[in-house]
Design an enzyme around this catalytic site. Structure first.
Site, PDB file in Angstrom:
ATOM      1  N   ASP A   1       0.078  -9.349  -5.750  1.00 32.11           N
ATOM      2  CA  ASP A   1       1.406  -8.772  -5.528  1.00 32.11           C
ATOM      3  C   ASP A   1       1.414  -7.302  -5.987  1.00 32.11           C
ATOM      4  OD1 ASP A   1       3.984  -8.812  -4.514  1.00 32.11           O
ATOM      5  OD2 ASP A   1       4.846  -9.109  -6.498  1.00 32.11           O
TER       6      ASP A   1
ATOM      7  N   HIS B   1       3.205   2.206  -8.529  1.00 32.50           N
ATOM      8  CA  HIS B   1       4.361   3.096  -8.725  1.00 32.50           C
ATOM      9  C   HIS B   1       3.904   4.401  -9.347  1.00 32.50           C
ATOM     10  CE1 HIS B   1       7.663   0.469  -7.699  1.00 32.50           C
ATOM     11  NE2 HIS B   1       7.218  -0.490  -8.492  1.00 32.50           N
TER      12      HIS B   1
ATOM     13  N   LEU C   1       0.837  -1.204   0.000  1.00 26.94           N
ATOM     14  CA  LEU C   1       0.000   0.000   0.000  1.00 26.94           C
ATOM     15  C   LEU C   1       0.868   1.249   0.000  1.00 26.94           C
ATOM     16  CD1 LEU C   1      -2.417  -1.435   2.658  1.00 26.94           C
ATOM     17  CD2 LEU C   1      -2.617  -1.560   0.178  1.00 26.94           C
ATOM     18  N   ARG C   2       2.170   1.051   0.182  1.00 27.50           N
ATOM     19  CA  ARG C   2       3.173   2.141   0.096  1.00 27.50           C
ATOM     20  C   ARG C   2       3.151   3.098   1.278  1.00 27.50           C
ATOM     21  NH1 ARG C   2       6.273  -0.659  -3.151  1.00 27.50           N
ATOM     22  NH2 ARG C   2       5.722  -0.596  -5.353  1.00 27.50           N
TER      23      ARG C   2
END
Lengths: 332, 431, 157
Positions: B307, B311, B65-66
Site C-alpha cells: 500500500d 509523500h 506511484l503518484r
C-alpha cells in the site's frame, strides 16, 4: 511510552505538553511553587524578575481571551516580554503552515511559545521542531490536553480539600471532546485520587474511557453519589447538529447540575467549571453562584499556576546544548 | 547469450521448488531451465548466488506511484526504481490518479510510461465509476482490453448501493475482478485513528471497527447477489476478516489482502502523535493485529501488499489529523514479510508465496513464479543480512515510513526483470 | 548580636529572616529582643541571579511579610554573608513590597569572598575560609528550640 518529548534527557520538565506521564513529585512541585506565587499576586508590586529579558509568545490559533489573558499576566508578572499573536486571523489563513509560523516567530528570538490550536497534537508537532533552547507550553490542543488548566484544577481541589488521597471526583459532560477532562483525569489518577468518575451519555463518552483509569456513568444521579468534587464541562452547542444529544432541554434535565442534583453529592462537595459556562445548559445559575461553587477562585489561581509552570520549565539548563529529541523509535 | 544464477537456494512456491539449484535464463529473457543447463544455451553471464535465496520477483497488489497528478510526491520513474531495489518486479496501481484511470487512454499511458523505463511492470486498476464519483459506470470492458487487471473505486466508497449493485453486476458480466476498499463513509466521518484506547488518550477522532464491518457486510451481500469475483483490499479488523473468512467458507469468490504495516504495527505505535503511523484504514488494536496474522496463516488473507503511498516531507509535518495518511512501503514490503518468518507466523515458503504467486493469481496475471518458459522476473536476496532502514538507503522519493531505524533481516542483492539485471546492491557503498 | 541590635529598638524595627538559615537566626534574635510584631520571612528563589543556570528551587517557600514595610526600619537577618548576592536579591524583593525607611543587615557569620559592595552592619563572627570551602548553618530540627550548628564543608561535599 515512546516520543514523550516534554522531558529532557535527564527527565526534567522541558516543555509542558500534557499531564500524562508526569510523576507525582513534579505535579506537587508545580502546585507548591504556585502557592508561593499566590503571595506575589497579593503584594503591592506583583512582579518578580525571574524571566527578565525573556520573550514569551502567546500563539493562539483558536481564540480564547481568558486563557490568553492569564498566560499574559503570568508571563508579565515574571517580568518576561510578552507578544500576543492571534494567528486565526493572520498568517495561517494565507496558506502558511503551523510550522512556518513558528519558524518565523522563532527567528525573533522567542524563548517560550504558549500554543493553543484546534487540532490534537499541534503542541507536540511544534515541540518536535523548535531548537532545544525554545520551550513550549500547550495551552490546549484539540481534544487532547490542556495541562495548565488541569494543574490549576488540582491546585483548586487541594486548596479546598487539603489532599487527594480520599477523594471521589466526578467529571460531568462532554468528555469525548474535552481536553480539560483528559488533563484532569491523568493528574487526578497520578495524585492518587481513588475514584474518578465520568458522567455523560454514551454519545459524549470516548470508547474505552475506562482505560484511562475512570469509572463511567450514564446516570448522573448515581454518579454524583458520595462525591467530593464535581467538575462540570462546557457543552458545545454544535453537538446537537452531530446528533450527539437530542435537545438542550433534555440535556439540562439529565446532565445539568442543579441544587437538587448537587444534594446527592457530599454536603461539603465543591463545584468547579473550567469556563466559559453555559448557564441553564450544563449548570444552573443557583449552583454556579452558590456557596459550593469555587469557579471564580479557579480563575485567580490560573495565574499563579501558569507562573509556576513557566518558572519551572524556563529555569536552568540554559548552557546545556541539548540535541532536538525525536520520537524514540522501537527496534524490530 | 544466456545467463545462469548459480549456487543459490531456489524457493518458487508456485512450483513447489525449495532447494539448491541453478537457474538458466535464455536470451529472450525467459526461464530456460531450473537445475541442469538446457542443451544449446550459450551461457555468457553468471550470477553467483551462493548463500542467497533466489525467488520470483515480487508482485505488489497496491502501490501509488503518484503519476499523473502528484509528481511533486513521486513519479513512475522514481518509484519503479524503488520497486526493483526492493525485489518487486510487478506493481498494481489503483485508479485514483489525477486524472482518474477511467479511460483506456489513461490505462495505456501509465503502462507505456513504465515500459519506457524497462524496470518493473505496472498493471493498472481501472475505475469502477467515472471519476470515482460513484454515479456512472466506466467502460469496463474497454478498460480490460487496455490492460487493466481489475476495477476499483479506490478509497472513494460508492455510497449509492444501487449504483454499487449495478457496477458489480456489470463487472460480473465480463468476468472482471472488482477490488474493494469497503468502508462506511459516515462512520468514518472525520476519524483519523482507530476508535479505541489510543484515540481516547490522544483526543483524536476515531474510526470505529464498524466503519469497516458495515462496509464489508454490505459489499458481501452484493457480491452474493451479483456473483462478481471480488477482492477486499487491506482489511484491518479482526471482525471484518472473520466475515470474509465465513464468506469464503460458503464458496463466495472473494479474496483479501493485508498491508505489511498492519501486520507489524498497532494503534500504540502512534505514541504521542507520530504522523508516520497515520494510515487508512487505521492501525488497530493488538487483538486485531493478531487476528490478521492468524488469517494470513490460515490463508483467508492471501496476499501482503505495501500500500505504497510516497509523500513529500511537508505532508507529514502537520497536526496528526491534518497530516496525509500513508506509508512509503515498497522497500519494507519484503523485509517485513520475511520478519513474519522470524515471528513464527509463516514458513519462508508461505511468506514468499504471499508476495509472489498469490497476489499474481488475484490479479490474474502470469507472474510470480519461475516455471520454465516464464518471464525471468527474479529476486535474489541474502536471508541472513541484518540492516537498519535509514533515509539514505531509501530509493523511493517518499521517506515517510515509521520503520526508519528498524533492524531488518533479509536484503535484496539482485533483481532481474525479463532476464535483465535491473538492480544490483552496491555492496561497496554499503561498507 | 542581640546586644548590638538593642539600640535600634527605639525605632520600633521589624525583623525579616532569609530562608532557611537566616530565619533560624532571626527567630533567636526575635525571641531575645522580645519583638512584638511577628517575624517576616523571605524566600529569594524568585530573585536569584543564577536562575537561568540552576533553575527553579524545587522547595521554594512563600515569602511572608505580615506587616506593611512602608517607612519602617527593617533588620534583615541572614546566617552567612559570603558573595552578597543573596542580600542583593533579598533587598530587591523587599522593595517590591514597599519602601522601608532603612535596612540594617545583621549576619551571624561574615566570611571573605564578597563580590558586591554589600557589608553587614552587625556581625556575629568573622571567618576566613579557602575558596572551595563553605560554611553552613544546620539545625537538628526546624523549630526555634533546635540546636544550631555551624559546619565548614569542602566544595563538592
Amino acid at each position: 511510552m515512546s516520543g514523550d518529548l516534554q522531558f529532557d534527557s535527564q527527565g526534567r520538565l522541558h516543555h509542558f505538553l500534557t499531564t500524562e506521564g508526569l510523576d507525582r513529585d513534579t505535579i506537587l512541585q508545580i502546585l507548591d511553587t504556585a502557592e508561593s506565587f499566590v503571595s506575589v499576586g497579593e503584594r503591592e508590586i506583583k512582579k518578580v524578575p525571574l524571566l527578565r529579558g525573556k520573550t514569551v509568545v502567546n500563539l493562539f490559533f483558536e481564540s480564547s481571551t481568558r486563557t490568553r489573558t492569564t498566560f499574559e499576566i503570568a508571563a508579565k508578572r515574571l517580568s518576561a516580554d510578552v507578544i500576543n499573536v492571534d494567528t486565526r486571523v493572520s498568517s495561517t489563513t494565507k496558506g502558511e503552515t503551523l510550522l512556518d509560523t513558528i519558524r518565523n516567530l522563532e527567528a525573533m528570538h522567542t524563548d517560550l511559545f504558549v500554543v493553543r490550536h484546534s487540532r490534537s497534537g499541534a503542541a507536540y508537532l511544534v515541540a518536535q521542531h523548535v531548537p532545544s533552547h525554545v520551550r513550549i507550553i500547550n495551552a490546549g490542543d484539540g481534544s487532547h490536553a490542556h495541562p495548565t488548566q488541569g494543574m490549576l484544577d488540582m491546585f483548586t481541589i487541594r486548596r479546598y480539600k487539603g489532599s487527594f488521597e480520599n477523594l471521589k471526583v466526578a467529571i460531568v459532560g462532554d468528555i469525548l471532546h474535552s481536553r480539560v477532562a483528559r488533563s484532569q483525569i491523568h493528574a487526578l489518577t497520578t495524585l492518587g485520587v481513588p475514584e474518578v468518575r465520568v458522567i455523560a451519555p454514551k454519545t459524549l463518552l470516548p470508547t474505552a474511557v475506562e482505560r484511562l483509569g475512570v469509572h463511567s456513568y450514564t446516570d448522573m444521579r448515581a454518579g454524583l453519589d458520595d462525591i467530593d468534587v464535581v467538575i462540570m464541562l462546557r457543552l458545545q452547542r454544535e453537538r446537537m447538529e452531530s446528533a450527539r444529544i437530542p435537545s438542550e432541554q433534555e440535556y439540562f434535565n439529565l446532565y445539568g447540575l442543579t441544587t437538587d442534583k448537587l444534594r446527592l453529592a457530599k454536603k461539603d462537595a465543591i463545584v468547579m467549571h473550567p469556563g466559559p459556562m453555559n448557564r441553564g445548559l450544563e449548570i444552573d445559575s443557583s449552583v454556579a453562584d452558590g456557596p459550593q461553587s469555587v469557579i471564580l477562585p479557579q480563575v485567580t489561581n490560573g495565574i499563579a499556576v501558569r507562573m509556576a509552570v513557566m518558572a519551572i520549565i524556563m529555569g536552568g539548563k540554559a548552557q546545556e546544548e541539548m540535541p532536538a529529541k525525536r520520537p524514540a523509535r522501537r527496534h524490530a | 547469450m544466456g545467463l545462469v544464477i548459480r549456487g543459490g537456494h531456489i524457493i518458487d512456491p508456485a512450483n513447489k521448488v525449495d532447494g539448491k539449484h541453478d537457474i538458466f535464463v535464455d536470451d529472450k529473457g525467459f526461464v530456460a531451465a531450473v537445475g541442469n543447463a538446457p542443451p544449446g544455451l550459450e551461457v555468457t553471464q553468471t550470477l553467483d548466488a551462493t548463500g542467497k535465496i533466489v525467488c520470483p520477483g515480487l508482485v505488489d497488489l497496491r502501490a501509488r506511484l503518484r503519476e499523473p497528478g502528484l509528481e511533486y510526491k513521486a513519479t513512475i520513474e522514481s518509484e519503479v526504481r524503488a520497486a526493483v531495489a526492493a525485489g518487486i518486479t510487478t506493481l498494481c496501481c489503483p485508479p485514483d490518479t489525477d486524472p482518474v484511470i477511467d479511460t483506456p487512454a489513461m490505462a495505456q499511458m501509465i503502462q507505456q510510461r513504465a515500459w519506457r523505463f524497462g524496470l518493473a511492470f505496472i498493471h493498472p486498476l481501472g475505475a469502477l465509476t467515472r471519476g470515482l464519483a460513484g454515479e456512472r459506470l466506466t467502460d469496463m470492458e474497454a478498460l480490460d482490453d487496455a490492460g487493466c487487471v481489475g476495477l476499483s473505486n479506490a478509497l472513494k466508497p460508492v455510497t449509492d448501493t444501487l449504483v454499487m449493485r449495478r457496477a458489480l453486476e456489470y463487472a460480473a458480466s465480463f468476468d472482471l475482478t472488482v477490488f474493494l476498499q469497503s468502508e462506511d463513509p459516515w462512520l468514518h466521518g472525520s476519524g483519523c485513528v482507530h476508535e479505541g484506547e489510543v484515540g481516547t488518550r490522544l483526543g483524536l477522532p476515531g474510526i470505529p471497527e464498524a466503519a469497516e464491518t458495515v462496509g464489508v457486510a454490505r459489499d458481501l451481500a452484493l457480491i452474493e447477489q451479483t456473483g462478481v469475483r471480488a477482492h477486499f483490499c487491506q482489511l484491518s479488523s479482526a471482525r471484518a476478516v472473520a466475515m470474509v473468512t465465513e464468506a469464503q467458507g460458503r464458496r463466495l469468490p472473494v479474496t483479501a489482502d493485508v498491508t505489511a504495516h498492519h501486520l507489524h504495527l498497532t494503534e500504540h505505535d502512534i505514541g504521542f502523535f507520530n504522523t508516520q503511523c497515520h494510515v487508512l484504514p487505521p492501525l488497530r488494536s493488538v487483538r486485531d493485529r493478531e487476528a490478521l496474522r492468524e488469517a494470513l496463516k490460515s490463508g483467508a488473507l492471501a496476499a501482503i501488499c505495501s500500500d505504497h503511498q510516497p509523500h513529500e516531507p511537508d505532508a507529514k509535518l502537520a497536526p496528526f489529523g491534518d497530516s496525509a495518511p500513508g506509508i512509503s512501503g515498497l522497500e519494507t514490503l519484503f523485509p517485513l514479510t520475511l520478519k513474519l518468518v522470524d515471528d513464527n507466523v509463516l514458513s519462508l515458503n508461505d511468506a514468499i508465496a504471499c508476495v509472489t504467486c498469490k497476489p499474481a493469481n488475484i490479479l490474474g496475471i502470469d507472474s510470480g513464479h519461475l516455471s520454465v518458459g516464464a518471464t525471468a522476473d527474479v529476486c535474489v536476496f541474502d536471508p541472513q543480512e541484518w540492516w537498519a532502514l535509514s533515509e539514505d538507503k531509501l530509493v523511493s522519493r517518499g521517506h515517510n515510513t515509521p520503520f526508519l531505524g528498524w533492524e531488518l533481516r533479509g536484503r535484496v542483492t539482485h533483481t532481474l526483470v525479463g532476464g535483465q539485471m535491473v538492480f544490483e546492491l552496491d555492496q561497496k557503498a554499503e561498507n | 548580636m542581640a546586644q548590638e541590635l538593642r539600640p535600634l529598638l527605639a525605632r520600633n524595627p521589624m525583623m525579616i529572616g532569609i530562608h532557611t538559615g537566616g530565619v533560624w537566626v532571626a527567630q533567636r534574635l526575635h525571641d531575645l529582643l522580645k519583638l512584638q510584631e511577628p517575624l517576616g520571612t523571605l524566600d529569594i528563589s524568585f530573585y536569584r541571579d543564577d536562575f537561568t543556570r540552576i533553575g527553579m528551587n524545587p522547595e521554594v517557600k512563600a515569602s511572608d511579610l505580615p506587616v506593611n514595610i512602608d517607612n519602617r526600619h527593617v533588620i534583615l537577618v541572614d546566617d552567612v554573608l559570603h558573595t552578597g548576592r543573596t542580600i542583593r536579591a533579598a533587598m530587591n524583593e523587599i522593595f517590591d513590597y514597599g519602601r522601608p525607611a532603612s535596612v540594617t543587615l545583621a549576619v551571624l557569620i561574615d566570611r571573605n569572598g564578597h563580590e558586591l559592595p554589600i557589608h553587614a552592619d552587625i556581625v556575629g563572627h568573622t571567618m576566613s575560609l579557602n575558596k572551595g570551602q563553605h560554611v553552613k548553618l544546620t539545625s537538628d530540627s526546624a523549630t526555634s528550640e533546635g540546636a544550631l550548628e555551624l559546619k565548614v564543608q569542602e566544595a563538592g561535599e
